[in-house]
Structures are given as C-alpha cells and as structure tokens.
Design a protein around this motif. Sequence first.
Motif, PDB file in Angstrom:
ATOM      1  N   HIS A  42       0.555  32.932   6.976  1.00  0.00           N
ATOM      2  CA  HIS A  42       1.535  34.002   7.142  1.00  0.00           C
ATOM      3  C   HIS A  42       1.150  35.152   6.230  1.00  0.00           C
TER       4      HIS A  42
ATOM      5  N   GLY B  14       5.415  37.538   8.220  1.00  0.00           N
ATOM      6  CA  GLY B  14       4.834  37.961   9.485  1.00  0.00           C
ATOM      7  C   GLY B  14       3.423  37.421   9.613  1.00  0.00           C
TER       8      GLY B  14
ATOM      9  N   ARG C  74       2.379  39.643   6.156  1.00  0.00           N
ATOM     10  CA  ARG C  74       3.482  40.598   6.209  1.00  0.00           C
ATOM     11  C   ARG C  74       3.814  40.909   7.664  1.00  0.00           C
ATOM     12  N   GLY C  75       4.947  41.601   7.869  1.00  0.00           N
ATOM     13  CA  GLY C  75       5.347  41.972   9.217  1.00  0.00           C
ATOM     14  C   GLY C  75       4.962  43.401   9.552  1.00  0.00           C
ATOM     15  N   ILE C  76       5.416  43.862  10.695  1.00  0.00           N
ATOM     16  CA  ILE C  76       5.107  45.217  11.152  1.00  0.00           C
ATOM     17  C   ILE C  76       5.999  46.244  10.456  1.00  0.00           C
TER      18      ILE C  76
ATOM     19  N   LEU D 234      -2.729  45.164  14.070  1.00  0.00           N
ATOM     20  CA  LEU D 234      -1.870  44.368  14.956  1.00  0.00           C
ATOM     21  C   LEU D 234      -2.604  44.022  16.244  1.00  0.00           C
TER      22      LEU D 234
ATOM     23  N   GLN E 142       8.329  45.255   7.953  1.00  0.00           N
ATOM     24  CA  GLN E 142       8.749  44.748   6.647  1.00  0.00           C
ATOM     25  C   GLN E 142       7.586  43.991   6.011  1.00  0.00           C
ATOM     26  N   TYR E 143       7.685  43.802   4.691  1.00  0.00           N
ATOM     27  CA  TYR E 143       6.575  43.261   3.933  1.00  0.00           C
ATOM     28  C   TYR E 143       6.759  41.802   3.519  1.00  0.00           C
TER      29      TYR E 143
ATOM     30  N   THR F  61      -1.737  50.136  10.735  1.00  0.00           N
ATOM     31  CA  THR F  61      -0.993  48.908  11.036  1.00  0.00           C
ATOM     32  C   THR F  61      -1.123  48.542  12.510  1.00  0.00           C
TER      33      THR F  61
END
Length: 335
Positions: free
Chosen positions: A263, A273, A265-267, A22, A269-270, A18
């Motif tokens: 958009h 993000g 997913r987040g770092i 990122l 949370q899914y 991840t």
Amino acid sequence: MKVEFAPLNIPLARRLQTAAVLQWVLSFVVMAPVCVGIFLLLVIYNYWFIYIPYLVWLYFDWRTPEKGGRRSQWGRSWTVWKHFRDYFPVHLIKTHDLDPSRNYIFGFHPHGVMVVGAFGNFSTNHSDFSKLFPGLTAYLHVLPFWFRCPFFREYVMGSGHVSVSKRSVSHVLSREEGGNISIIVLGGAKEALDAHPGSCTLFIRERKGFIKMALTHGASLVPVFSFGENDLFKQVDNPKGSWLRKLQDNLQKVMGFALPLFHGRGIFQYSFGFLPYRKPVHTVVGRPIHVEKTLQPTPEQVEELHQTYLEELRKLFEEHKGKYGIPEDKTLIFR
C-alpha cells in the motif's frame, strides 16, 4: 486512522504527475486482465473477423519478445513518461563511461515492489540514458507472462521490454558490433516480497545464470543499485515462516511472479492507497567488469566471476549509500 487529504491548490504539474503514475500502476494491475477479458469476449460472442486474424498474427509473432521485441520510439517518448519521471523524481547516475562497441549486462538491484527505477530510466526516452550512454541501447527483460496476454503484449513491447528467457538475453548479447545492454532485475519476484522500506536484502547468491550468459557472450557485467526503490511502498508484514509468507512463496512458485500486499498513498489523500509515495529514486550505474568470452565456462569460472560481481555491487552500495540517506551501519545482505 486520521486521513490526510491533499490540498485543493496543488499545482497542475503535480496533478499531471499523479495522473501519469496512476495510469502506469493501473496498466499493470488492471490493463493485462482487461485485455485478456476483451479477447475472451471476442471469442465468446464470435467476433471471428477480429480474433481469428489476431490469432494468426500471434502465431507468427509469438517469438518476437525473444528476438529483440518491437520498441516504439513514439510510445517511449509520450509526455506522460516525463510526468512519471518527475513524480518521484527518478534520476540516473553514471559513475564510469561505457564502450559502445561492447555488449553489457546490467544487474539491477533491488527489485522493489514495481521496479520503478528500471522502468523510468530504461523504458522511456525521458531519462538521461541516451545522453549519459551514447551509442548504447537498453533492453529491460521482464517476465514472459506479460507477453502471453493478448493485446497487452503489444503495449509492453512498445516500451522496449523483452522476455527474460535465456534465448532473449542471448539474442540481445549476440550483436557482433556491440552497443546492446541486457537489463536484468536479478532478485526477481522472490525479492519483491522483501521490499520493505529500509530493507537491504538481495536474493543474489543462487542467481548465476546471468554470469554464465556474460561468459558465453563475453559481455561486460555492470552492477546497478537503485537507491529509494524499496521506500516507494509499504508492505503488510510477512516475515519468513509466517502464514502469509508461506502463501506468497507458494503462489510465486506456481505463477512465476509474486503478490506482495503493498500500500502507499491515494489520489486525493496521502494516508492510504495503491500509488507509490513521492520519494526520490537514484539509480546508480557502477563500474563495468570486463569479461572474456568463454563458450564453455567451468563451475569454478562462474563462481569466481559471481564473487567478483558481488564485491563490486557491495562497493557500489557502500560508496554511494551516504549520499542517498542510507545509515552508515546499513549494509547489503546477500541471500
């Protein structure tokens, strides 16, 4: 909207993956403007002993992205790119052997939002490219815009990227002993605006410049399809004729690159993000189309070879779509 948080006991390997993705996303979204900002600050505060030598360097180095670039094997071998590959994961599949004494043009499809398959397979040393295609060197052609950003251009060239200009493609394909591959994402910025999950729309009908280059240099054409590329992000609905699509099309014409509102997913949370979803990408390299060198190709020769390329691209898609989760009734749409 219910937020789905990532569990606390995620293995370290997945956390590293991840982090790798990122930094890659941020390098293109943030790093370029930050580098430009740093350069402007150096000028504003008159750090002449830094920016003057760099401008002199830039003057003499300006054409390097059109002359094969300046790849760094050290940079391409960073461990971070291994974690990047494993995040999705990204796979490279060979269907035919390629003769290292010839030069090639790989037509890469589809563009997707951020061309993950092209970068993961051809811009790092952590893919199976060198094992599958020994004796060949891949050059991923990207927008000239990236090479106009001070400092950032050095980072981009380190991965082996070169400009997508005609002069740059010609330089790569002019190697007399062969062994070079020009990788061109043919749909370009326009295709990125149609990179919705499940989309099979390719902007290719009017893209014939690569055909002329193949004929004038006698470079073999190879269709490449990256299954899963359009599933890594979701975009805000932007159908043809909508105000958003009109705005995006106008910006693309002015700036030369698209601004898809995507958009993922987040770092931690899914649910939302700007990171891509963890979905596999299978980049399949098709059958080479042998091209006879023709210094002055006629429009008829260009059209004939273009049709042959489209037929091979469609065959490649149809032959492999079932393996990678594409419904049987789905087919390519050429625009």
